[in-house]
Design a protein around this motif. Structure first.
Motif, PDB file in Angstrom:
ATOM      1  N   CYS A 312       0.832  -1.274  -0.056  1.00 56.25           N
ATOM      2  CA  CYS A 312       0.084   0.020  -0.029  1.00 56.25           C
ATOM      3  C   CYS A 312       0.952   1.262  -0.020  1.00 56.25           C
ATOM      4  O   CYS A 312       0.764   2.111  -0.646  1.00 56.25           O
ATOM      5  N   ALA A 313       1.683   1.218   0.817  1.00 59.46           N
ATOM      6  CA  ALA A 313       2.770   2.375   0.842  1.00 59.46           C
ATOM      7  C   ALA A 313       3.439   2.491  -0.378  1.00 59.46           C
ATOM      8  O   ALA A 313       3.591   3.808  -0.936  1.00 59.46           O
ATOM      9  N   ALA A 314       3.809   1.464  -1.327  1.00 65.38           N
ATOM     10  CA  ALA A 314       4.548   1.821  -2.684  1.00 65.38           C
ATOM     11  C   ALA A 314       3.507   2.396  -3.748  1.00 65.38           C
ATOM     12  O   ALA A 314       3.618   3.386  -4.289  1.00 65.38           O
ATOM     13  N   LEU A 315       2.078   1.874  -3.242  1.00 63.51           N
ATOM     14  CA  LEU A 315       0.958   2.419  -4.332  1.00 63.51           C
ATOM     15  C   LEU A 315       0.767   4.003  -3.996  1.00 63.51           C
ATOM     16  O   LEU A 315       0.507   4.601  -4.833  1.00 63.51           O
ATOM     17  N   LEU A 316       0.574   3.994  -2.733  1.00 58.68           N
ATOM     18  CA  LEU A 316       0.295   5.236  -2.210  1.00 58.68           C
ATOM     19  C   LEU A 316       1.340   6.503  -2.727  1.00 58.68           C
ATOM     20  O   LEU A 316       1.027   7.328  -3.100  1.00 58.68           O
ATOM     21  N   GLY A 317       2.644   6.214  -2.243  1.00 57.63           N
ATOM     22  CA  GLY A 317       3.644   7.075  -2.840  1.00 57.63           C
ATOM     23  C   GLY A 317       3.753   7.125  -4.450  1.00 57.63           C
ATOM     24  O   GLY A 317       4.072   8.408  -4.590  1.00 57.63           O
ATOM     25  N   GLY A 318       3.469   6.254  -5.017  1.00 52.16           N
ATOM     26  CA  GLY A 318       3.359   6.473  -6.550  1.00 52.16           C
ATOM     27  C   GLY A 318       2.493   7.476  -6.914  1.00 52.16           C
ATOM     28  O   GLY A 318       2.518   8.165  -7.977  1.00 52.16           O
ATOM     29  N   VAL A 319       1.349   7.107  -6.491  1.00 53.01           N
ATOM     30  CA  VAL A 319       0.232   7.856  -7.033  1.00 53.01           C
ATOM     31  C   VAL A 319       0.299   9.509  -6.605  1.00 53.01           C
ATOM     32  O   VAL A 319       0.128  10.421  -7.368  1.00 53.01           O
ATOM     33  N   LEU A 320       0.725   9.402  -5.350  1.00 51.13           N
ATOM     34  CA  LEU A 320       0.676  11.017  -4.949  1.00 51.13           C
ATOM     35  C   LEU A 320       1.820  11.736  -5.342  1.00 51.13           C
ATOM     36  O   LEU A 320       2.035  12.728  -5.763  1.00 51.13           O
ATOM     37  N   GLY A 321       2.920  10.910  -5.749  1.00 44.03           N
ATOM     38  CA  GLY A 321       4.192  11.558  -6.494  1.00 44.03           C
ATOM     39  C   GLY A 321       3.957  12.021  -7.911  1.00 44.03           C
ATOM     40  O   GLY A 321       4.406  12.710  -8.389  1.00 44.03           O
ATOM     41  N   ALA A 322       2.922  11.261  -8.591  1.00 40.91           N
ATOM     42  CA  ALA A 322       2.681  11.555 -10.153  1.00 40.91           C
ATOM     43  C   ALA A 322       1.629  12.702 -10.043  1.00 40.91           C
ATOM     44  O   ALA A 322       1.618  13.237 -11.155  1.00 40.91           O
ATOM     45  N   VAL A 323       0.981  12.986  -9.066  1.00 34.33           N
ATOM     46  CA  VAL A 323      -0.113  13.923  -9.155  1.00 34.33           C
ATOM     47  C   VAL A 323       0.133  15.164  -8.413  1.00 34.33           C
ATOM     48  O   VAL A 323      -0.525  16.434  -8.565  1.00 34.33           O
ATOM     49  N   ALA A 324       1.072  15.256  -7.583  1.00 35.63           N
ATOM     50  CA  ALA A 324       1.505  16.431  -6.844  1.00 35.63           C
ATOM     51  C   ALA A 324       2.267  17.238  -7.569  1.00 35.63           C
ATOM     52  O   ALA A 324       2.985  17.051  -8.266  1.00 35.63           O
ATOM     53  N   PRO A 325       2.000  18.692  -7.299  1.00 33.37           N
ATOM     54  CA  PRO A 325       2.545  19.793  -7.999  1.00 33.37           C
ATOM     55  C   PRO A 325       4.204  20.093  -7.663  1.00 33.37           C
ATOM     56  O   PRO A 325       4.072  21.059  -7.078  1.00 33.37           O
ATOM     57  N   LEU A 326       4.910  19.036  -7.664  1.00 32.79           N
ATOM     58  CA  LEU A 326       6.161  19.313  -7.345  1.00 32.79           C
ATOM     59  C   LEU A 326       7.069  20.429  -7.866  1.00 32.79           C
ATOM     60  O   LEU A 326       7.766  21.068  -7.176  1.00 32.79           O
ATOM     61  N   GLU A 327       6.937  20.604  -9.032  1.00 31.13           N
ATOM     62  CA  GLU A 327       7.612  21.506  -9.977  1.00 31.13           C
ATOM     63  C   GLU A 327       7.215  23.081  -9.342  1.00 31.13           C
ATOM     64  O   GLU A 327       8.321  23.917  -9.057  1.00 31.13           O
TER      65      GLU A 327
END
Length: 448
Positions: A312-327
């Motif tokens: 679950c941690a891997a899935l949650l981290g991957g999803v949030l990393g893909a949609v978060a406005p990091l730039e």
């Protein structure tokens, strides 16, 4: 559990994907794990069930609002399969610990000698083993400890106190892995996101943090280890240590050789060789493939809570990393140099606090590392926040009642995860935190 075979099937498929560079096998492994956890969701502990519901909700929200690209889903499936299999594969060390008498003698060897080196030797031994076997080290040392203490006529109180002293020392040693080991997931993620930050550039700061943690726990935990040694009263020499050393060196050598001749990392090599070695030994000893399959399956089922949390941690981290406005966040942080040290302090505290609230540290690690990569692209020195992230991840491993390492200790000790995290480690974390803040300020001053 008639469908429990799905867990070892998933691990086998993922190991095949690693060895053969076959992503479809990894996707099939993710499917096998998903089917198992859907079938047995009600048998998970409350926290994993809660985490699963939150992960599913975040995933649904990301699909509905962010509309991620189709290429994200295979990556997420591979990530889930890898991290779930990571625990399942290395956890097989527990089966080996139950059968090799030399491993039970390991605690006798570590409890011998001068009281001055008693605690640091235990901590460094746990950290060294953990750098290769990761969570398999927890199963190895905790499993052999319970068997070792059964050999002596200890009272229930003495046994509980001894378990507590050794297990908390083992957990502190495991917390050194993110700071020192080139095989740690912390170094792996940071160096993957920022290739200019290698293990060699980060380990000096990690070594200072590790020394601080050892010194803080030295006086407090040595008394408990000495009391256990006195209660046992066994002054005989540990048997089988030369054979154990030779076997360990051969195992480490095999892991290093596989990592050098393939593109597997040391952790991935251990992930492949531990199941191969354990299962080969069981087949040689039991002479019954059916019995071995049942034991391997039962061992993984006993760890399904921890495996589910990691997946679950891997899935949650991957999803949030893909949609978060990091730039956009990185562009704002790059405006002022002072934000760099504030980000480091924020990484330290947020990783710990979120882990205490139930968010796996690997999720915070993935998100923060992605943010640091954007800052590095803008020319901002990121060593200071990287140090804060390393230290935060290290403490979160021992201070979260929901982390796999805490759950493993809870299972072996019979104590609640909250007692393991807060009762056993609360004062330690509070004592070492000011020292780690000083290290962050020193790093910021040095990098300025």
């Amino acid at each position: 559990m008639t469908s429990a075979w799905l867990l070892p099937l998933g691990v086998v498929l993922e190991l095949g994907a690693l060895l053969g560079h076959l992503p479809p096998l990894s996707w099939a492994a993710a499917l096998a794990f998903s089917v198992y956890f859907l079938l047995y969701f009600r048998r998970l502990n409350p926290y994993p069930r809660w985490l699963g519901i939150v992960t599913l909700a975040v995933l649904a929200a990301a699909v509905w609002f962010a509309r991620p690209e189709a290429s994200l889903w295979p990556k997420l499936a591979s990530s889930v399969a890898y991290y779930t299999s990571f625990l399942g594969a290395l956890g097989l060390m527990q089966l080996l610990a139950q059968r090799l008498p030399q491993l039970r003698e390991l605690h006798k060897a570590l409890l011998s000698g001068s009281k001055v080196v008693l605690y640091p030797r235990y901590v460094l031994a746990a950290g060294s083993i953990g750098s290769i076997l990761n969570f398999g080290m927890m199963n190895l040392l905790c499993g052999t400890l319970t068997d070792h203490l059964k050999r002596y006529p200890l009272t229930d109180e003495q046994r509980r106190a001894g378990l507590r002293s050794v297990m908390v020392t083992t957990l502190r040693g495991f917390a050194l892995v993110p700071l020192l080991a080139p095989t740690s997931v912390t170094i792996a993620i940071i160096s993957r996101e920022m290739p200019e930050q290698s293990w060699s550039t980060m380990v000096p700061y990690g070594a200072v943090a590790a020394l601080m943690m050892i010194v803080v726990g030295w006086r407090r935990e040595t008394a408990g280890l000495l009391a256990l040694r006195d209660n046992i009263g066994d002054t005989s020499k540990a048997d089988g240590m030369p054979q154990l050393l030779i076997g360990s060196l051969l195992g480490l050598g095999a892991i290093g050789l596989l990592a050098s001749v393939t593109d597997l990392s040391a952790s991935q090599s251990a992930m492949v060789l531990v199941p191969v070695g354990v299962i080969s030994y069981l087949l040689w000893r039991e002479r019954s493939p059916r019995t071995v399959v049942e034991e391997v399956t039962g061992n993984m089922v006993s760890m399904h809570n921890e495996m589910f949390i990691f997946g679950c941690a891997a899935l949650l981290g991957g999803v949030l990393g893909a949609v978060a406005p990091l730039e956009e966040i990185a562009a704002w942080l790059a405006q002022e140099p002072k934000y760099n040290v504030l980000l480091a302090i924020g990484a330290l505290f947020s990783t710990i606090v979120l882990a205490v609230l139930g968010l796996a540290p690997i999720v915070s690690l993935s998100l923060t590392a992605g943010l640091l990569a954007q800052l590095a692209h803008l020319g901002v020195p990121i060593m200071t926040p990287a140090v804060g992230l390393m230290c935060g991840f290290s403490l979160a491993m021992i201070f979260s009642p929901f982390g796999p390492s805490t759950l493993i200790l809870s299972r072996y000790s019979g104590e609640s995860p909250y007692r393991v995290a807060f009762g056993w480690n609360g004062r330690f974390v509070a004592s070492v935190m000011p020292l780690l803040l000083l290290l962050i300020f020193f790093t910021y001053w040095q990098q300025s």
